[in-house]
Design a protein around this motif. Structure first.
Motif, PDB file in Angstrom:
ATOM      1  N   ARG A   6      -7.010  -0.759  -8.253  1.00 23.35           N
ATOM      2  CA  ARG A   6      -5.871  -0.718  -7.329  1.00 23.35           C
ATOM      3  C   ARG A   6      -6.453  -0.859  -5.932  1.00 23.35           C
ATOM      4  O   ARG A   6      -7.414  -0.153  -5.576  1.00 23.35           O
ATOM      5  CB  ARG A   6      -5.128   0.605  -7.475  1.00 23.35           C
ATOM      6  CG  ARG A   6      -3.981   0.819  -6.505  1.00 23.35           C
ATOM      7  CD  ARG A   6      -3.404   2.216  -6.697  1.00 23.35           C
ATOM      8  NE  ARG A   6      -2.309   2.503  -5.763  1.00 23.35           N
ATOM      9  CZ  ARG A   6      -1.681   3.679  -5.680  1.00 23.35           C
ATOM     10  NH1 ARG A   6      -2.054   4.679  -6.487  1.00 23.35           N
ATOM     11  NH2 ARG A   6      -0.705   3.852  -4.811  1.00 23.35           N
TER      12      ARG A   6
ATOM     13  N   LYS B 104      -5.921  -2.559  -1.562  1.00 21.03           N
ATOM     14  CA  LYS B 104      -5.215  -3.221  -0.465  1.00 21.03           C
ATOM     15  C   LYS B 104      -6.106  -4.342   0.050  1.00 21.03           C
ATOM     16  O   LYS B 104      -7.334  -4.261  -0.016  1.00 21.03           O
ATOM     17  CB  LYS B 104      -4.924  -2.225   0.657  1.00 21.03           C
ATOM     18  CG  LYS B 104      -3.897  -1.170   0.312  1.00 21.03           C
ATOM     19  CD  LYS B 104      -3.768  -0.129   1.418  1.00 21.03           C
ATOM     20  CE  LYS B 104      -3.310  -0.729   2.732  1.00 21.03           C
ATOM     21  NZ  LYS B 104      -3.106   0.320   3.765  1.00 21.03           N
TER      22      LYS B 104
ATOM     23  N   SER C  54      -7.571  -6.236   3.106  1.00 24.07           N
ATOM     24  CA  SER C  54      -7.804  -6.033   4.536  1.00 24.07           C
ATOM     25  C   SER C  54      -7.830  -7.348   5.307  1.00 24.07           C
ATOM     26  O   SER C  54      -7.284  -7.442   6.410  1.00 24.07           O
ATOM     27  CB  SER C  54      -9.118  -5.282   4.757  1.00 24.07           C
ATOM     28  OG  SER C  54      -9.099  -4.035   4.085  1.00 24.07           O
TER      29      SER C  54
ATOM     30  N   ILE D 186     -11.359  -6.136   0.674  1.00 23.76           N
ATOM     31  CA  ILE D 186     -10.389  -5.193   0.136  1.00 23.76           C
ATOM     32  C   ILE D 186     -10.771  -3.747   0.467  1.00 23.76           C
ATOM     33  O   ILE D 186     -11.918  -3.443   0.787  1.00 23.76           O
ATOM     34  CB  ILE D 186     -10.250  -5.331  -1.393  1.00 23.76           C
ATOM     35  CG1 ILE D 186     -11.511  -4.810  -2.098  1.00 23.76           C
ATOM     36  CG2 ILE D 186      -9.959  -6.766  -1.793  1.00 23.76           C
ATOM     37  CD1 ILE D 186     -11.336  -4.597  -3.588  1.00 23.76           C
TER      38      ILE D 186
ATOM     39  N   SER E  45      -1.592  -5.937   5.385  1.00 25.97           N
ATOM     40  CA  SER E  45      -0.279  -5.338   5.181  1.00 25.97           C
ATOM     41  C   SER E  45      -0.466  -4.023   4.429  1.00 25.97           C
ATOM     42  O   SER E  45      -1.570  -3.672   4.023  1.00 25.97           O
ATOM     43  CB  SER E  45       0.639  -6.269   4.389  1.00 25.97           C
ATOM     44  OG  SER E  45       0.261  -6.315   3.033  1.00 25.97           O
ATOM     45  N   GLN E  46       0.623  -3.305   4.237  1.00 25.17           N
ATOM     46  CA  GLN E  46       0.554  -2.039   3.513  1.00 25.17           C
ATOM     47  C   GLN E  46       0.672  -2.245   2.003  1.00 25.17           C
ATOM     48  O   GLN E  46       0.603  -1.290   1.241  1.00 25.17           O
ATOM     49  CB  GLN E  46       1.681  -1.106   3.990  1.00 25.17           C
ATOM     50  CG  GLN E  46       1.555  -0.683   5.440  1.00 25.17           C
ATOM     51  CD  GLN E  46       0.240   0.031   5.714  1.00 25.17           C
ATOM     52  OE1 GLN E  46      -0.131   0.968   5.010  1.00 25.17           O
ATOM     53  NE2 GLN E  46      -0.478  -0.436   6.723  1.00 25.17           N
ATOM     54  N   LYS E  47       0.845  -3.486   1.579  1.00 23.52           N
ATOM     55  CA  LYS E  47       1.033  -3.758   0.153  1.00 23.52           C
ATOM     56  C   LYS E  47      -0.249  -3.455  -0.633  1.00 23.52           C
ATOM     57  O   LYS E  47      -1.341  -3.833  -0.224  1.00 23.52           O
ATOM     58  CB  LYS E  47       1.444  -5.207  -0.072  1.00 23.52           C
ATOM     59  CG  LYS E  47       1.683  -5.568  -1.539  1.00 23.52           C
ATOM     60  CD  LYS E  47       2.200  -6.980  -1.713  1.00 23.52           C
ATOM     61  CE  LYS E  47       3.643  -7.104  -1.276  1.00 23.52           C
ATOM     62  NZ  LYS E  47       4.222  -8.418  -1.641  1.00 23.52           N
ATOM     63  N   GLN E  48      -0.066  -2.781  -1.753  1.00 24.07           N
ATOM     64  CA  GLN E  48      -1.167  -2.494  -2.661  1.00 24.07           C
ATOM     65  C   GLN E  48      -0.988  -3.323  -3.928  1.00 24.07           C
ATOM     66  O   GLN E  48       0.128  -3.625  -4.331  1.00 24.07           O
ATOM     67  CB  GLN E  48      -1.204  -1.004  -3.011  1.00 24.07           C
ATOM     68  CG  GLN E  48      -1.407  -0.100  -1.812  1.00 24.07           C
ATOM     69  CD  GLN E  48      -1.386   1.366  -2.196  1.00 24.07           C
ATOM     70  OE1 GLN E  48      -1.505   1.727  -3.371  1.00 24.07           O
ATOM     71  NE2 GLN E  48      -1.238   2.231  -1.207  1.00 24.07           N
ATOM     72  N   TYR E  49      -2.123  -3.678  -4.547  1.00 27.55           N
ATOM     73  CA  TYR E  49      -2.090  -4.521  -5.738  1.00 27.55           C
ATOM     74  C   TYR E  49      -2.834  -3.870  -6.898  1.00 27.55           C
ATOM     75  O   TYR E  49      -3.812  -3.137  -6.699  1.00 27.55           O
ATOM     76  CB  TYR E  49      -2.771  -5.864  -5.463  1.00 27.55           C
ATOM     77  CG  TYR E  49      -2.035  -6.781  -4.521  1.00 27.55           C
ATOM     78  CD1 TYR E  49      -1.068  -7.674  -4.993  1.00 27.55           C
ATOM     79  CD2 TYR E  49      -2.315  -6.788  -3.160  1.00 27.55           C
ATOM     80  CE1 TYR E  49      -0.408  -8.539  -4.131  1.00 27.55           C
ATOM     81  CE2 TYR E  49      -1.647  -7.651  -2.294  1.00 27.55           C
ATOM     82  CZ  TYR E  49      -0.697  -8.520  -2.798  1.00 27.55           C
ATOM     83  OH  TYR E  49      -0.033  -9.372  -1.943  1.00 27.55           O
TER      84      TYR E  49
ATOM     85  N   TRP F 157       1.530  -3.170  -6.636  1.00 31.55           N
ATOM     86  CA  TRP F 157       1.541  -1.854  -7.269  1.00 31.55           C
ATOM     87  C   TRP F 157       2.957  -1.302  -7.398  1.00 31.55           C
ATOM     88  O   TRP F 157       3.310  -0.685  -8.407  1.00 31.55           O
ATOM     89  CB  TRP F 157       0.663  -0.898  -6.471  1.00 31.55           C
ATOM     90  CG  TRP F 157       0.530   0.460  -7.090  1.00 31.55           C
ATOM     91  CD1 TRP F 157       1.158   1.617  -6.719  1.00 31.55           C
ATOM     92  CD2 TRP F 157      -0.278   0.799  -8.225  1.00 31.55           C
ATOM     93  NE1 TRP F 157       0.789   2.652  -7.534  1.00 31.55           N
ATOM     94  CE2 TRP F 157      -0.089   2.183  -8.466  1.00 31.55           C
ATOM     95  CE3 TRP F 157      -1.147   0.072  -9.052  1.00 31.55           C
ATOM     96  CZ2 TRP F 157      -0.744   2.855  -9.503  1.00 31.55           C
ATOM     97  CZ3 TRP F 157      -1.796   0.750 -10.091  1.00 31.55           C
ATOM     98  CH2 TRP F 157      -1.589   2.107 -10.304  1.00 31.55           C
TER      99      TRP F 157
END
Length: 224
Positions: A49, A51, A53, A75, A110-114, A137
């Motif tokens: 998991r 983010k 950068s 990341i 961004s604040q998006k997590q994967y 996520w």
């Protein structure tokens, strides 16, 4: 072999393999065989998991004649679910720049997590492409997030078989029939998001959603 040459060979081999996987007549398309999230986790050497950068386009190799490019994502790793024996902490992941070679486009800064699944190359670099399971996520169900820690790993002895038409039957006792495409006309539907193919003590496998019973249509789909 010097480390730099090993790196060049790893990238070049991967890009050639992806080019060979491209279907004839679809020069600008990336094609992947369908795979259930559980299978993705079982078959990947790395599951994390993270983010994103930043991103940077770099040459695929040190060979001046090689025109292929890669995207290097920097990341911030939040949690590792699989791959502890191969890498400890990951700073960069790599993907082909060319979408026809299954390159992955991710949102940086961004604040998006994967959730990212991928392969760890011999030189320790992490490689991802569109045929891996890569999802924001926030799009994962509670069961999927929970299964990343336990259920998926513990049931890699099960085989998930994709159903496209009826009748659809199993050929081995350790198979589960994946019916999302048949019932919903999409791969990652209700069954992929809310069920795990779990193994019993007798070696057979079947779908489970926690303590809830199997939905009737998942059973009936094997009938003509």
């Amino acid at each position: 072999m010097p480390r730099s040459l090993q790196t060049v060979s790893s990238w070049a081999l991967l890009l050639r393999l992806l080019a060979l996987l491209r279907p004839p007549g679809l020069g600008e398309a990336c094609s992947c065989a369908p795979s259930h999230p559980q299978q993705h986790v079982c078959h990947s050497s790395l599951v994390i998991r993270a983010k994103i950068s930043s991103e940077k386009v770099i040459p695929a190799s040190a060979d001046p004649a090689d025109t292929q490019k890669m995207i290097r994502y920097e990341i911030k790793q939040i949690k590792m679910f699989k791959g502890f024996e191969k890498v400890k902490d990951i700073q960069y992941i790599y993907t082909p720049f060319d979408s026809s070679l299954c390159g992955v486009k991710l949102e940086a800064n961004s604040q998006k997590q994967y959730l990212l699944t991928g392969q760890v190359l011999n030189d320790g670099k992490v490689f991802i492409h569109l045929c891996n399971y890569i999802e924001p996520w926030e799009n994962l169900s509670f069961l999927q997030k929970e299964s990343l820690n336990h259920h998926y790993h513990l049931n890699c002895g099960c085989q998930v078989t994709t159903c496209y038409t009826v009748p659809c039957t199993i050929s081995a006792p350790n198979e589960c029939l994946w019916t999302d495409w048949l019932l919903e006309r999409k791969l990652y539907g209700y069954q992929a998001r809310h069920y795990v193919c779990m193994k019993h003590v007798d070696g057979t496998c079947s779908w489970y959603q926690g303590r809830l019973p199997l939905r009737k249509e998942f059973v009936d789909i094997i009938q003509p």
